[in-house]
Design an enzyme around this catalytic site. Structure first.
Site, short mmCIF file in Angstrom:
data_model
loop_
_atom_site.label_atom_id
_atom_site.label_comp_id
_atom_site.label_asym_id
_atom_site.label_seq_id
_atom_site.Cartn_x
_atom_site.Cartn_y
_atom_site.Cartn_z
N CYS A 117 0.09 8.92 -6.80
CA CYS A 117 -0.85 9.93 -6.32
C CYS A 117 -0.30 11.35 -6.42
CB CYS A 117 -1.24 9.63 -4.88
SG CYS A 117 -2.02 8.04 -4.70
N HIS A 258 -3.74 15.97 -1.19
CA HIS A 258 -4.10 14.67 -1.74
C HIS A 258 -5.09 14.03 -0.77
CE1 HIS A 258 -4.18 10.77 -3.36
NE2 HIS A 258 -3.33 10.21 -2.52
N ASN A 288 -9.71 7.69 -1.99
CA ASN A 288 -8.45 8.10 -2.60
C ASN A 288 -8.51 7.80 -4.10
OD1 ASN A 288 -5.82 8.30 -3.53
ND2 ASN A 288 -4.90 7.20 -1.82
N1 ACO Z 1 -11.56 -3.40 8.29
C1 ACO Z 1 -11.34 -3.91 9.52
N2 ACO Z 1 -10.13 -4.15 10.02
C2 ACO Z 1 -9.07 -3.87 9.23
C3 ACO Z 1 -9.21 -3.34 7.93
C4 ACO Z 1 -10.52 -3.12 7.47
N3 ACO Z 1 -10.78 -2.58 6.23
N4 ACO Z 1 -8.00 -3.15 7.38
C5 ACO Z 1 -7.10 -3.55 8.31
N5 ACO Z 1 -7.74 -3.98 9.41
C6 ACO Z 1 -7.17 -4.49 10.64
C7 ACO Z 1 -5.79 -5.01 10.45
O1 ACO Z 1 -5.80 -6.35 10.00
C8 ACO Z 1 -5.21 -4.87 11.85
O2 ACO Z 1 -5.65 -5.96 12.60
P1 ACO Z 1 -4.62 -6.68 13.63
O3 ACO Z 1 -4.27 -5.61 14.62
O4 ACO Z 1 -5.44 -7.78 14.18
O5 ACO Z 1 -3.45 -7.12 12.80
C9 ACO Z 1 -5.89 -3.64 12.39
O6 ACO Z 1 -7.06 -3.41 11.56
C10 ACO Z 1 -5.02 -2.40 12.37
O7 ACO Z 1 -4.47 -2.28 11.07
P2 ACO Z 1 -3.47 -1.10 10.72
O8 ACO Z 1 -2.98 -1.29 9.31
O9 ACO Z 1 -2.46 -0.95 11.80
O10 ACO Z 1 -4.48 0.14 10.78
P3 ACO Z 1 -4.16 1.67 10.65
O11 ACO Z 1 -4.71 2.38 11.80
O12 ACO Z 1 -2.71 1.91 10.31
O13 ACO Z 1 -5.02 2.09 9.40
C11 ACO Z 1 -4.78 2.51 7.05
C12 ACO Z 1 -4.81 1.47 8.16
C13 ACO Z 1 -6.14 3.21 6.99
C14 ACO Z 1 -4.50 1.80 5.73
C15 ACO Z 1 -3.67 3.55 7.35
O14 ACO Z 1 -2.47 2.91 7.65
C16 ACO Z 1 -3.44 4.47 6.18
O15 ACO Z 1 -4.29 5.26 5.84
N6 ACO Z 1 -2.24 4.43 5.57
C17 ACO Z 1 -1.93 5.29 4.45
C18 ACO Z 1 -2.53 4.71 3.24
C19 ACO Z 1 -2.50 5.66 2.09
O16 ACO Z 1 -2.61 6.84 2.26
N7 ACO Z 1 -2.38 5.12 0.91
C20 ACO Z 1 -2.45 5.92 -0.27
C21 ACO Z 1 -1.23 5.92 -0.99
S1 ACO Z 1 -1.31 7.00 -2.34
C22 ACO Z 1 -0.85 6.20 -3.79
O17 ACO Z 1 0.18 6.48 -4.35
C23 ACO Z 1 -1.78 5.13 -4.36
#
Ligand code: ACO
Length: 332
Positions: A117, A258, A288
């Site tokens: 990214c 980003h 993204n």
């Molecule tokens: N719908 C419903 N529930 C979900 C989903 C979904 N789509 N995805 C995960 N959950 C659940 C999980 O299973 C978890 O359940 P549990 O507590 O029973 O285990 C719960 O929601 C919480 O999951 P977390 O991963 O802790 O949620 P978080 O608040 O951290 O949000 C997210 C997740 C949005 C992915 C966040 O961590 C994030 O944005 N991280 C950065 C990701 C990013 O920017 N990636 C781009 C990288 S750039 C590149 O180089 C490609």
């Protein structure tokens, strides 16, 4: 005596997003998720999905053509094409070569850059250095991604976040010293490469029936770790580049971050004490789009007249590698 570096400026911007819109409600029919969860955790409402036969180079060519038109340049004028992507049409040849052919650029030297990214910022700094060398006059710098081709559409933790699109800029020599590209601050750390990666499909795990059956060709992410890294790295990069070029946060007019997650941007805004109004955000409509996200947002900001002459623009990125960085541009 050191002389002022040659001003290298952005001569035009362009972008392309596929027609097909996939809403959060659409995704909730594929996996166990909801519009409420996706919107509250990421800020994303919908994303674009490329057609089955639409490739990374098809999108790159469309964004590139728009940037050439905006810069009022003909195909013969472009002598360098750099495409940043993690979703190339093929392992080789480069997507830049395929894009060159589609655009009919007879004089262009072409290659790809892969920094996930952060790829657009890495490509931009490379392009600026090459134009500054005097060997190239106009460089077409493109970020293009068909993220839908590496997403596991059964994995709710990743499939809700990404989208397809392309963005492009043309850079060339400017006439006003102190304007254009002022500098970049790029970093990499391979030690945490496994928090965000596609494990298979390369020489480590060559494609095979087994690798495909076990989904090794899909993007894998440790979301929470990436989240923390994103905030920390972009904050530090912003502090470092402002110090390096003697600016304060108050002097920044527009931030093009980003577009990964609204919560990441909100945290960054509060840590840097840079008001949210200064951040240009379009992730609600595109998700993204990896290396396309910054040039796509930049082009939309330009089209929407959110960027004025003499504005100081701060670009911020993070991604797999790990890679991260920032760039400063004084808009011409
Ligand atoms: N719908 C419903 N529930 C979900 C989903 C979904 N789509 N995805 C995960 N959950 C659940 C999980 O299973 C978890 O359940 P549990 O507590 O029973 O285990 C719960 O929601 C919480 O999951 P977390 O991963 O802790 O949620 P978080 O608040 O951290 O949000 C997210 C997740 C949005 C992915 C966040 O961590 C994030 O944005 N991280 C950065 C990701 C990013 O920017 N990636 C781009 C990288 S750039 C590149 O180089 C490609």
């Amino acid at each position: 005596m050191t002389s002022e570096p040659l001003p290298i400026t952005i001569k035009g911007t362009g972008s392309y997003a596929p027609e097909k819109v996939l809403t959060n409600d659409d995704i909730s029919k594929l996996v166990d998720t909801s519009d409420e969860w996706i919107l509250s955790r990421s800020g994303i409402k919908e994303r674009r999905i490329a057609a089955k036969n639409e490739t990374c180079s098809d999108m790159a060519a469309k964004a590139g053509l728009a940037a050439m038109k905006a810069a009022n340049l003909s195909p013969e004028d472009i002598d360098l094409v750099i495409v940043a992507t993690i979703t190339p049409d093929k392992p080789f040849p480069s997507t830049a070569c395929l894009t060159q052919h589609k655009l009919g650029l007879p004089n262009a030297v072409c290659f790809d850059i892969e920094a996930a990214c952060s790829g657009f910022l890495f490509a931009l700094e490379t392009g600026v250095a090459l134009v500054r060398s005097g060997n190239y006059r106009h460089a077409l710098i493109i970020g293009s991604e068909k993220m839908s081709s590496i997403i596991d559409w059964t994995d709710r933790t990743t499939c809700v976040l990404f989208g397809d699109s392309a963005g492009a800029v043309i850079i060339g020599e400017g006439s006003i010293p102190g304007t254009g590209f002022l500098g970049a601050n790029l970093s990499s750390d391979g030690a945490s490469s496994d928090i965000l990666h596609v494990p298979g499909g390369g020489s480590l795990i060559p494609p095979s029936a087994d690798s495909v059956a076990s989904g090794q060709h899909f993007l894998k992410m440790k979301g929470r770790e990436v989240f923390k890294f994103a905030v920390r790295s972009m904050e530090q990069s912003a502090i470092d580049i402002l110090k390096q070029y003697n600016f304060t946060t108050k002097q920044i007019d527009v931030v093009i971050p980003h577009q990964a997650n609204l919560r990441i941007i909100e945290l960054l805004s509060s840590k840097l004490e840079l008001p949210m109004e200064k951040f240009f955000i379009n992730l609600d409509r595109y998700g993204n789009t990896s290396s396309a996200s910054i040039p796509l947002a930049l082009d939309e900001a330009v089209q929407a007249k959110k960027i004025k002459s003499n504005d100081l623009i701060l670009m911020l990125a993070f991604g797999g590698g790990l890679t991260w960085g920032s760039a400063l541009i004084r808009w011409p």
